[in-house]
Design a protein around this motif. Structure first.
Motif, PDB file in Angstrom:
ATOM      1  N   GLN A 199       0.949  -1.185  -0.036  1.00  0.00           N
ATOM      2  CA  GLN A 199      -0.041   0.116  -0.094  1.00  0.00           C
ATOM      3  C   GLN A 199       0.883   1.220   0.129  1.00  0.00           C
ATOM      4  O   GLN A 199       0.178   2.351   0.341  1.00  0.00           O
ATOM      5  N   ALA A 200       1.915   1.104  -0.406  1.00  0.00           N
ATOM      6  CA  ALA A 200       3.027   2.278  -0.278  1.00  0.00           C
ATOM      7  C   ALA A 200       2.497   3.476  -1.260  1.00  0.00           C
ATOM      8  O   ALA A 200       2.694   4.458  -0.975  1.00  0.00           O
ATOM      9  N   MET A 201       2.062   2.854  -2.346  1.00  0.00           N
ATOM     10  CA  MET A 201       1.894   4.068  -3.546  1.00  0.00           C
ATOM     11  C   MET A 201       0.679   4.716  -3.129  1.00  0.00           C
ATOM     12  O   MET A 201       0.387   6.003  -3.312  1.00  0.00           O
ATOM     13  N   SER A 202      -0.426   4.033  -2.549  1.00  0.00           N
ATOM     14  CA  SER A 202      -1.765   4.596  -1.988  1.00  0.00           C
ATOM     15  C   SER A 202      -1.491   5.557  -1.061  1.00  0.00           C
ATOM     16  O   SER A 202      -2.024   6.758  -0.724  1.00  0.00           O
ATOM     17  N   LEU A 203      -0.484   5.088   0.002  1.00  0.00           N
ATOM     18  CA  LEU A 203      -0.145   5.937   1.325  1.00  0.00           C
ATOM     19  C   LEU A 203       0.398   7.273   0.694  1.00  0.00           C
ATOM     20  O   LEU A 203       0.382   8.290   1.188  1.00  0.00           O
ATOM     21  N   GLN A 204       1.446   6.974  -0.439  1.00  0.00           N
ATOM     22  CA  GLN A 204       2.156   8.184  -0.779  1.00  0.00           C
ATOM     23  C   GLN A 204       1.247   9.234  -1.351  1.00  0.00           C
ATOM     24  O   GLN A 204       1.330  10.317  -1.216  1.00  0.00           O
ATOM     25  N   SER A 205       0.179   8.980  -2.397  1.00  0.00           N
ATOM     26  CA  SER A 205      -0.885   9.746  -2.922  1.00  0.00           C
ATOM     27  C   SER A 205      -1.493  10.341  -1.743  1.00  0.00           C
ATOM     28  O   SER A 205      -1.834  11.689  -1.891  1.00  0.00           O
ATOM     29  N   LEU A 206      -1.790   9.586  -0.853  1.00  0.00           N
ATOM     30  CA  LEU A 206      -2.633  10.205   0.474  1.00  0.00           C
ATOM     31  C   LEU A 206      -1.806  11.273   0.979  1.00  0.00           C
ATOM     32  O   LEU A 206      -2.401  12.431   1.259  1.00  0.00           O
ATOM     33  N   MET A 207      -0.408  11.096   1.184  1.00  0.00           N
ATOM     34  CA  MET A 207       0.400  12.066   1.829  1.00  0.00           C
ATOM     35  C   MET A 207       0.257  13.524   0.810  1.00  0.00           C
ATOM     36  O   MET A 207       0.495  14.693   1.376  1.00  0.00           O
TER      37      MET A 207
END
Length: 600
Positions: free
Chosen positions: A426-434
């Motif tokens: 979920q690293a990509m989703s977390l980065q997008s959220l940040m």
């Protein structure tokens, strides 16, 4: 009065004892009363018979200066007449203990009247009595009381101009039988005065207007001397000269009365005299204008005080002025040996003059000091109010932004929780959220700090589309089990972002607090964009109590479950942007707050 003079006044005349004895013997119970009671009742009895004493005084005057002229018994009657005058006079009370110099003056007047027993002294005494009676008469409110005194004045004037002045001018009026008949016929006027009600005079000189008395004396004196001058210049008889002098004086008084207060609204001598009395050497209007200009231009009290004091240094009677307050002191001009100080409202002003200040001018300077003191106190309060207003603005802005800080903290906790529990895939989703949330949070934090730095300029100028703001709001409270309803999901209406954020956070947080005691409380958020934007937050909890409802939007409310200063600040913020916040529904199970366009 007779009894009182014998007890407490230094003027213990021989006539006091018979009068007191007669009053006591006429009423036997009066003999058993104490001397103090007799002393207190005597002035009231004499005041009741004031006009009768006045008539007796005039009859004794007639006997002394008309019938007893050039006779020794006439001098004795003069003393009786003067005693009756002392019983009637309005200058001092019978219970008043006179100082020695005033007592000596009273005795000297009586001795002069008896010793200088001639027609000139009689004429002068009649002029003074007429002026005194006229001055007392003009101060009386009752017409009947005034008529009694005016009858006495008329008698004195007729006696003066019919009998006394002709003898002063060397006219043989004593041999004219008609004049003697009219002279004695004047005694009907004192007898008529005794029939009118006696005035209740306030002793101590307050019943006599000395200015009126002086004016009456001067008018009578001008009339007497004018008739003498006209008789010698025109070589005419006394009657025609007196008529000419009377006509001239009447015409002069009419012209002066017209100039004193002209018709048509124009200013006359009355206004000039009032301005002169008010000025007393100081151009009051100009100084007051300078004072008001300084009050408008100088916001600081110390600078204003110096500007106000500068006006005194240009006056001819002033050499300098100094002032002192708890915060400052200063001086202008030069000091002199004559100093006059006044203090009012913590402002002490000292005026230095070239000569000694008289009492009237000192009273005027006291009035000016009080005006300066009031202006200085107002300036001091204005400065304190400015400081309080700035502090209040910081307090209100901080209170209003408290919820923004709490929301930022909640967003940070959400991001931290997402980062802690995210999986590697979920690293990509977390980065997008940040990337979406952190810039927005930084921007909101920057706006909050700017408003804290300049609270008086904390205006809501950021606009956001309704659909974008609605999406952010739903994401912010995604975990709170709220029900969201919007009439047009794709609405492009622009909303003031800070106002809607602050009001929504306040209303939602207050509604969520009810779940602490009632977990099953349902919260509903609705947004209408047509015809005007309207945000509504409802919950199914308890209704707002009446004592809280009355001041909910008008003052801070101290409660254990919210609805405190947040709604009060939100209401003020909404009003500044043309919106209003109201309690649209308040019943058990249906409590709704609405933010809509329009003034409250």
């Amino acid at each position: 009065m007779a009894g009182s003079l014998s007890h407490s006044s230094p003027l213990n005349f021989v006539c006091n004892w018979p009068i007191t004895f007669a009053m006591s013997s006429a009423n036997t119970p009066f003999l058993s009363e104490s001397p103090q009671v007799i002393t207190d009742m005597a002035p009231l009895r004499l005041q009741h018979y004031g006009n009768r004493i006045l008539a007796l005084m005039l009859l004794l005057l007639h006997a002394a200066f008309v019938w007893g002229q050039d006779d020794l018994w006439g001098q004795a009657v003069v003393l009786a007449h003067y005693g009756a005058f002392l019983l009637w006079q309005p200058f001092f009370s019978g219970q008043q203990r006179l100082p020695w110099h005033r007592t000596l003056g009273v005795l000297l007047v009586g001795a002069s009247l008896a010793g200088l027993h001639n027609v000139w002294v009689a004429a002068l005494w009649c002029v003074m009595l007429a002026g005194l009676l006229g001055a007392v008469a003009v101060t009386l409110p009752s017409v009947r009381e005034r008529l009694g005194l005016w009858s006495a004045v008329l008698y004195l004037l007729l006696l003066l101009f019919v009998w006394l002045l002709p003898q002063c001018y060397g006219l043989p009026v004593r041999q004219v039988s008609q004049v003697v008949f009219w002279r004695d016929g004047l005694l009907l006027l004192p007898l008529a005065a005794a029939l009118f009600p006696s005035p209740r005079l306030s002793r101590g000189g307050l019943a006599v207007d000395l200015l009126y008395a002086l004016m009456f004396v001067l008018i009578i004196g001008v009339l007497a001397l004018g008739s003498y001058v006209a008789m010698h210049l025109r070589q005419s008889d006394y009657a025609s000269s007196l008529l000419l002098s009377t006509s001239t004086l009447a015409a002069t008084l009419l012209i002066f009365a017209w100039l004193w207060q002209p018709r048509g609204g124009s200013s006359g001598l009355r206004n000039l005299f009032s301005r002169y009395v008010l000025s007393l050497g100081l151009p009051l209007e100009e100084w007051l204008k300078q004072l008001s200009d300084a009050a408008e231009q100088q916001p600081e009290p110390d600078v204003f005080l110096r500007s106000a004091m500068a006006g005194f240094t240009h006056l001819p009677w002033s050499t300098g002025v100094t002032w002192r307050t708890p915060d400052c002191n200063g001086s202008l001009g030069q000091k002199s040996r004559y100093a006059t100080s006044f203090t009012h409202l913590e402002v002490e002003v000292t005026f230095y003059t070239e000569t000694q200040v008289n009492p009237a001018f000192a009273l005027h300077l006291r009035l000016l000091t009080e005006i300066i003191g009031y202006f200085y106190a107002a300036k001091t309060r204005e400065r304190a109010m400015r400081a309080n207003a700035y502090t209040q603005a910081i307090f209100e802005t901080g209170s209003r932004l408290t919820h923004d800080v709490k929301n930022l903290l909640q967003s940070l906790k959400t991001l931290c929780s997402a980062a802690e529990h995210s999986l590697p895939e979920q690293a990509m989703s977390l980065q997008s959220l940040m990337q979406r949330q952190l810039p927005q949070m930084a921007k909101r934090l920057e706006i909050t700090l700017d408003k804290l730095k300049a609270p008086e300029k904390a205006l809501d100028t950021n606009q956001i589309q309704a659909r974008e703001w609605w999406r952010i709001l739903k994401a912010r409270y995604a975990r709170e089990e709220l029900r969201f309803n919007m009439d047009e999901p794709n609405a492009t209406v622009w909303l003031p972002q800070e106002l809607f954020d602050s009001v929504a956070d306040n209303l939602v947080q207050n509604a969520l607090r009810k779940r602490v005691g009632q977990p099953d409380v349902a919260v509903r958020v609705e947004l209408e964009t047509q015809p005007t934007p309207c945000l509504t937050v409802c919950d199914s909890g308890e209704a707002v109590p009446p004592e809280v409802k009355d001041k909910l939007f008008h003052a801070p409310v101290s409660t254990y479950d919210g609805l405190g200063i947040g709604l009060y600040q939100a209401t003020k913020q909404a009003a500044s942007l043309g919106y209003r916040l109201e309690l649209s529904s308040n019943r058990e199970g249906e409590v709704c707050f609405s933010l809509m366009k329009g003034e409250a």
